[in-house]
Design an enzyme around this catalytic site. Structure first.
Site, PDB file in Angstrom:
ATOM      1  N   GLY A  72       0.834  -1.193   0.000  1.00  0.00           N
ATOM      2  CA  GLY A  72       0.000   0.000   0.000  1.00  0.00           C
ATOM      3  C   GLY A  72       0.874   1.251   0.000  1.00  0.00           C
ATOM      4  CB  SER A  73       4.048   2.063   1.748  1.00  0.00           C
ATOM      5  OG  SER A  73       3.580   1.849   3.051  1.00  0.00           O
ATOM      6  CG  ASN A 152      -4.244   4.578   9.570  1.00  0.00           C
ATOM      7  OD1 ASN A 152      -4.497   5.637   8.976  1.00  0.00           O
ATOM      8  ND2 ASN A 152      -3.116   4.404  10.216  1.00  0.00           N
ATOM      9  CD  GLN A 180      -7.025   0.605   7.977  1.00  0.00           C
ATOM     10  OE1 GLN A 180      -7.945  -0.083   8.410  1.00  0.00           O
ATOM     11  NE2 GLN A 180      -5.760   0.336   8.236  1.00  0.00           N
ATOM     12  CG  HIS A 202      -0.982  -6.246   4.909  1.00  0.00           C
ATOM     13  ND1 HIS A 202      -0.836  -5.842   6.208  1.00  0.00           N
ATOM     14  CD2 HIS A 202      -0.584  -5.205   4.151  1.00  0.00           C
ATOM     15  CE1 HIS A 202      -0.349  -4.617   6.238  1.00  0.00           C
ATOM     16  NE2 HIS A 202      -0.184  -4.209   5.005  1.00  0.00           N
ATOM     17  CB  THR A 238      10.090 -10.847 -11.710  1.00  0.00           C
ATOM     18  OG1 THR A 238      11.106 -10.717 -12.706  1.00  0.00           O
ATOM     19  CG2 THR A 238       9.354 -12.168 -11.903  1.00  0.00           C
ATOM     20  CB  CYS A 326       3.750   2.924  11.182  1.00  0.00           C
ATOM     21  SG  CYS A 326       2.557   2.142  10.129  1.00  0.00           S
TER      22      CYS A 326
HETATM   23  C1  LIG Z   1      -1.583  -0.074   6.264  1.00  0.00           C
HETATM   24  C2  LIG Z   1      -1.827   1.219   5.573  1.00  0.00           C
HETATM   25  C3  LIG Z   1      -0.958   1.686   4.569  1.00  0.00           C
HETATM   26  C4  LIG Z   1       0.314   0.980   4.217  1.00  0.00           C
HETATM   27  O1  LIG Z   1       0.117  -0.238   3.561  1.00  0.00           O
HETATM   28  P1  LIG Z   1       1.340  -1.267   3.523  1.00  0.00           P
HETATM   29  O2  LIG Z   1       0.870  -2.347   2.607  1.00  0.00           O
HETATM   30  O3  LIG Z   1       1.526  -1.728   4.922  1.00  0.00           O
HETATM   31  O4  LIG Z   1       2.509  -0.547   2.989  1.00  0.00           O
HETATM   32  C5  LIG Z   1      -1.272   2.863   3.950  1.00  0.00           C
HETATM   33  N1  LIG Z   1      -2.371   3.559   4.269  1.00  0.00           N
HETATM   34  C6  LIG Z   1      -3.225   3.152   5.223  1.00  0.00           C
HETATM   35  C7  LIG Z   1      -4.436   3.958   5.520  1.00  0.00           C
HETATM   36  C8  LIG Z   1      -2.982   1.972   5.913  1.00  0.00           C
HETATM   37  O5  LIG Z   1      -3.820   1.574   6.876  1.00  0.00           O
END
Ligand SMILES: *Cc1c(COP(=O)(O)O)cnc(C)c1O
Length: 397
Positions: A72-73, A152, A180, A202, A238, A326
């Site tokens: 997500g990051s 979050n 989220q 995840h 890949t 985090c």
């Molecule tokens: C968990 C989260 C992310 C980061 O996602 P990752 O897959 O852990 O890098 C970004 N934004 C929000 C709102 C999140 O809850």
């Protein structure tokens, strides 16, 4: 009680067995590199296509608008840096909010060091941005607005469709971090005027280390990861085939019968909130009702430290968080709690319990039995609390 009670679903979820089942063959027999031309590889290429279709369907997007990433990051970084660099000639101004995830906030801070200007919109006591403030912040040089779908930490769900409408009218690109929101809120990128959207496997019972970015057809965006021609030459590397397959299966499951799953989560959430608010000097962070994520509970217990609550909860077999995964471990209070106006000393006493599909009413009952005792124990050791009790119980904040 020796079974672990997991109430930190906003940090990450387990991967459903059904999802793992679909992933497994892509580690073992179907291991071909999707870029190769033999039939072993056509199987993996096909699996990625199926997954892309599933993500597209979940968002009401076209498959050609979905790009897989490593998290997500990464999706957040790509959306913001990619749009900023590709549209630099048009302008250098970006609008976001004070309560974004660090993947958005730190990316914006990085761009500020590199010639971009960023406006961080404030939020009200419940964590909502003001549409009027958004309109007022727009300048001729504004190229991008990035507002998270749902927070979050405190669960606030923003008026995404209205934000998208404002951006569309002003011809400004709109990105939303929906990490989220997926599986909790039905999302339609067309109806909601969304140009770019980030998600992560995840957070909805898929695997870790895989995410996706929706990029509406026609959006100008530079690449973030340069190299080979994967993802239609937009994201090199890949493919994480098994991860992509898992994300596709997970999003299909997560977006099916949302209403029914939410009804269960909301009942547990509200029971938990009600029970926790019976503890004296406890406040709820974030809104009540349907503008709050169905599984999110976030409270502050005045006069104690959130970190100490977490340690004692861990002793009782309960997994929770003091804010975002985090930032826990850090001594700084959450930027989200400060943005909703909490003073530092109260923001330090925060506890987030995020519920998910594995939770039961029995677990909520157990947690409601344990927490008041923990809070009492910690307050009995707190000099601040002692002074309040002596004063006759009037809070000074
Ligand atoms: C968990 C989260 C992310 C980061 O996602 P990752 O897959 O852990 O890098 C970004 N934004 C929000 C709102 C999140 O809850």
């Amino acid at each position: 009680m020796n079974k672990t009670i997991y109430m930190d679903y906003a940090a990450t979820t387990y991967t459903k067995r059904e999802v793992v089942g679909e992933m497994l063959p892509y580690f073992t027999e179907n291991f071909g590199n999707p870029s190769s031309i033999y039939s072993l590889s056509r199987v993996t290429k096909k699996a990625i296509d199926v997954s892309r279709d599933r993500v597209a369907k979940a968002l009401n997007a076209d498959s050609s608008e979905i790009y897989f990433t490593g998290s997500g990051s990464e999706a957040d970084n790509w959306a913001i840096k990619g749009v900023a660099l590709a549209n630099r000639k048009k302008g250098n101004h970006i609008i976001t909010t004070k309560i974004e995830h660090h993947a958005v906030l730190h990316t914006c801070e990085y761009l500020e060091k590199n010639g971009f200007e960023v406006t961080y919109l404030p939020v009200d006591k419940e964590g909502f941005i003001s549409l009027e403030a958004l309109k007022a912040a727009i300048k001729d040089t504004t190229i991008l607005v990035s507002v998270m779908f749902a927070n979050n930490e405190i669960g606030t769900i923003q008026p995404i469709k209205e934000i998208g409408k404002i951006c569309r009218e002003r011809k400004i690109l709109f990105h939303t971090d929906a990490v989220q929101a997926i599986g909790n809120i039905p999302i339609d990128v067309k109806d909601m005027n969304i140009d770019l959207l980030s998600l992560a496997g995840h957070k909805f019972y898929g695997p870790k280390g895989v995410g996706a970015l929706y990029i509406r057809k026609g959006v100008r965006i530079d690449n973030l990861i340069h190299g080979g021609g994967q993802e239609r030459a937009r994201r090199a590397g890949t493919e994480n085939v098994a991860g992509v397959v898992g994300l596709g299966k997970a999003i299909e499951l997560a977006t099916a019968n949302i209403e029914e799953k939410n009804a269960k989560l909301i009942a547990l959430r509200d029971k938990l909130i009600e029970g926790l608010l019976k503890v004296p000097y406890t406040r709820l962070n974030g809104p009540k009702g349907n503008k709050r994520l169905p599984g999110n509970v976030n409270v502050c217990f005045e006069f104690i430290e959130g970190e100490s609550v977490l340690l004692l909860l861990d002793d009782a077999g309960i997994c929770a968080s003091s804010g975002s995964a985090c930032t826990s471990g850090a001594l700084d209070p959450s930027h989200v709690l400060l943005a909703i106006g909490l003073p530092h000393e109260i923001a330090h006493g925060s506890l987030r319990l995020s519920l998910g599909e594995g939770n039961t009413e029995g677990e909520v009952d157990y947690v409601l039995e344990v927490i008041p005792n923990i809070v009492k124990r910690l307050r009995d050791m707190s000099p601040l609390w002692e002074s309040v009790v002596k004063k006759g119980g009037s809070s000074n904040v």
